[in-house]
Design a protein around this motif. Structure first.
Motif, PDB file in Angstrom:
ATOM      1  N   LYS A 171      74.544 -32.827 -81.685  1.00 25.14           N
ATOM      2  CA  LYS A 171      73.364 -33.573 -81.227  1.00 25.14           C
ATOM      3  C   LYS A 171      73.404 -35.010 -81.709  1.00 25.14           C
ATOM      4  CE  LYS A 171      70.204 -29.664 -80.824  1.00 25.14           C
ATOM      5  NZ  LYS A 171      68.954 -29.053 -81.318  1.00 25.14           N
ATOM      6  N   LEU A 172      73.817 -35.222 -82.943  1.00 23.68           N
ATOM      7  CA  LEU A 172      73.940 -36.578 -83.473  1.00 23.68           C
ATOM      8  C   LEU A 172      74.967 -37.375 -82.667  1.00 23.68           C
ATOM      9  CD1 LEU A 172      73.289 -38.702 -85.654  1.00 23.68           C
ATOM     10  CD2 LEU A 172      75.123 -37.677 -87.026  1.00 23.68           C
ATOM     11  N   CYS A 173      76.088 -36.760 -82.365  1.00 22.75           N
ATOM     12  CA  CYS A 173      77.111 -37.420 -81.548  1.00 22.75           C
ATOM     13  C   CYS A 173      76.580 -37.738 -80.153  1.00 22.75           C
ATOM     14  CB  CYS A 173      78.360 -36.549 -81.452  1.00 22.75           C
ATOM     15  SG  CYS A 173      79.281 -36.362 -82.990  1.00 22.75           S
ATOM     16  N   ALA A 174      75.823 -36.813 -79.568  1.00 19.94           N
ATOM     17  CA  ALA A 174      75.257 -37.021 -78.232  1.00 19.94           C
ATOM     18  C   ALA A 174      74.217 -38.143 -78.247  1.00 19.94           C
ATOM     19  CB  ALA A 174      74.655 -35.725 -77.701  1.00 19.94           C
ATOM     20  N   GLU A 175      73.382 -38.177 -79.283  1.00 18.28           N
ATOM     21  CA  GLU A 175      72.384 -39.247 -79.390  1.00 18.28           C
ATOM     22  C   GLU A 175      73.071 -40.600 -79.557  1.00 18.28           C
ATOM     23  OE1 GLU A 175      69.777 -38.030 -82.543  1.00 18.28           O
ATOM     24  OE2 GLU A 175      69.047 -36.314 -81.395  1.00 18.28           O
ATOM     25  N   SER A 176      74.142 -40.645 -80.322  1.00 23.65           N
ATOM     26  CA  SER A 176      74.912 -41.872 -80.486  1.00 23.65           C
ATOM     27  C   SER A 176      75.578 -42.270 -79.168  1.00 23.65           C
ATOM     28  CB  SER A 176      75.971 -41.702 -81.569  1.00 23.65           C
ATOM     29  OG  SER A 176      75.370 -41.476 -82.814  1.00 23.65           O
ATOM     30  N   SER A 177      76.022 -41.283 -78.423  1.00 26.55           N
ATOM     31  CA  SER A 177      76.622 -41.553 -77.108  1.00 26.55           C
ATOM     32  C   SER A 177      75.610 -42.172 -76.158  1.00 26.55           C
ATOM     33  CB  SER A 177      77.167 -40.254 -76.499  1.00 26.55           C
ATOM     34  OG  SER A 177      78.165 -39.706 -77.309  1.00 26.55           O
ATOM     35  N   LEU A 224      81.742 -39.056 -74.213  1.00 32.17           N
ATOM     36  CA  LEU A 224      81.621 -39.793 -75.475  1.00 32.17           C
ATOM     37  C   LEU A 224      81.339 -38.857 -76.645  1.00 32.17           C
ATOM     38  CD1 LEU A 224      79.653 -43.003 -74.480  1.00 32.17           C
ATOM     39  CD2 LEU A 224      81.894 -42.916 -75.581  1.00 32.17           C
ATOM     40  N   THR A 225      80.512 -37.853 -76.418  1.00 32.39           N
ATOM     41  CA  THR A 225      80.227 -36.878 -77.473  1.00 32.39           C
ATOM     42  C   THR A 225      81.500 -36.155 -77.877  1.00 32.39           C
ATOM     43  OG1 THR A 225      77.963 -36.593 -76.682  1.00 32.39           O
ATOM     44  CG2 THR A 225      78.842 -34.856 -78.093  1.00 32.39           C
ATOM     45  N   ASP A 226      82.302 -35.774 -76.899  1.00 30.22           N
ATOM     46  CA  ASP A 226      83.591 -35.146 -77.173  1.00 30.22           C
ATOM     47  C   ASP A 226      84.445 -36.066 -78.043  1.00 30.22           C
ATOM     48  OD1 ASP A 226      86.633 -34.919 -76.187  1.00 30.22           O
ATOM     49  OD2 ASP A 226      85.692 -32.929 -76.070  1.00 30.22           O
ATOM     50  N   HIS A 227      84.479 -37.341 -77.677  1.00 31.95           N
ATOM     51  CA  HIS A 227      85.263 -38.312 -78.445  1.00 31.95           C
ATOM     52  C   HIS A 227      84.745 -38.427 -79.879  1.00 31.95           C
ATOM     53  CE1 HIS A 227      87.420 -41.980 -79.458  1.00 31.95           C
ATOM     54  NE2 HIS A 227      86.251 -42.491 -79.842  1.00 31.95           N
ATOM     55  N   TYR A 228      83.433 -38.641 -80.030  1.00 27.86           N
ATOM     56  CA  TYR A 228      82.856 -38.795 -81.368  1.00 27.86           C
ATOM     57  C   TYR A 228      83.037 -37.543 -82.217  1.00 27.86           C
ATOM     58  CZ  TYR A 228      80.437 -43.041 -79.745  1.00 27.86           C
ATOM     59  OH  TYR A 228      80.133 -44.268 -79.255  1.00 27.86           O
TER      60      TYR A 228
END
Length: 112
Positions: free
Chosen positions: A33-39, A67-71
């Motif tokens: 979720k953090l990665c998705a929010e950053s994306s 982007l979430t996958d990348h992060y």
């Protein structure tokens, strides 16, 4: 889009993101979720601030997943001492397509 609406959008996408990452369990949900929010923040900064544009936009959802996958997979600015690791070309291409769509959205929204 309020913080609550953004979190709801990310929560709604969580299962698709986890499918993309091939994750079955819930152990990493907070990190995902953090990665998705950053994306989402990355996209908003790259494209434009009007949050209505991002609602129910399949290209935006795909870019968030990518982007979430990348992060999630690259948890450092460098990997194996090779320097900065940037998001893949596919994500950049989606952003390049969304920029003129955003401009058109703003024009149409202003003429309403």
């Amino acid at each position: 889009m309020s913080e609550e609406v953004k979190k709801t959008m990310i929560d709604d996408m969580l299962e698709n993101i986890k499918l993309s990452l091939r994750i079955d369990g819930d152990d990493d949900d907070a990190l995902i979720k953090l990665c998705a929010e950053s994306s989402f923040a990355y996209l908003k900064n790259a494209i434009g601030p009007d949050e209505d544009f991002y609602k129910d936009n399949s290209q935006v959802q795909l870019a968030i997943i990518m982007l979430t996958d990348h992060y999630y997979r690259v948890r450092s600015a460098t990997q194996d001492g090779k320097g900065a690791v940037e998001p893949d070309l596919g994500t950049k291409q989606i952003i390049l397509q969304l920029k003129p769509a955003y401009s058109q959205f703003i024009k149409e929204k202003g003429s309403d």
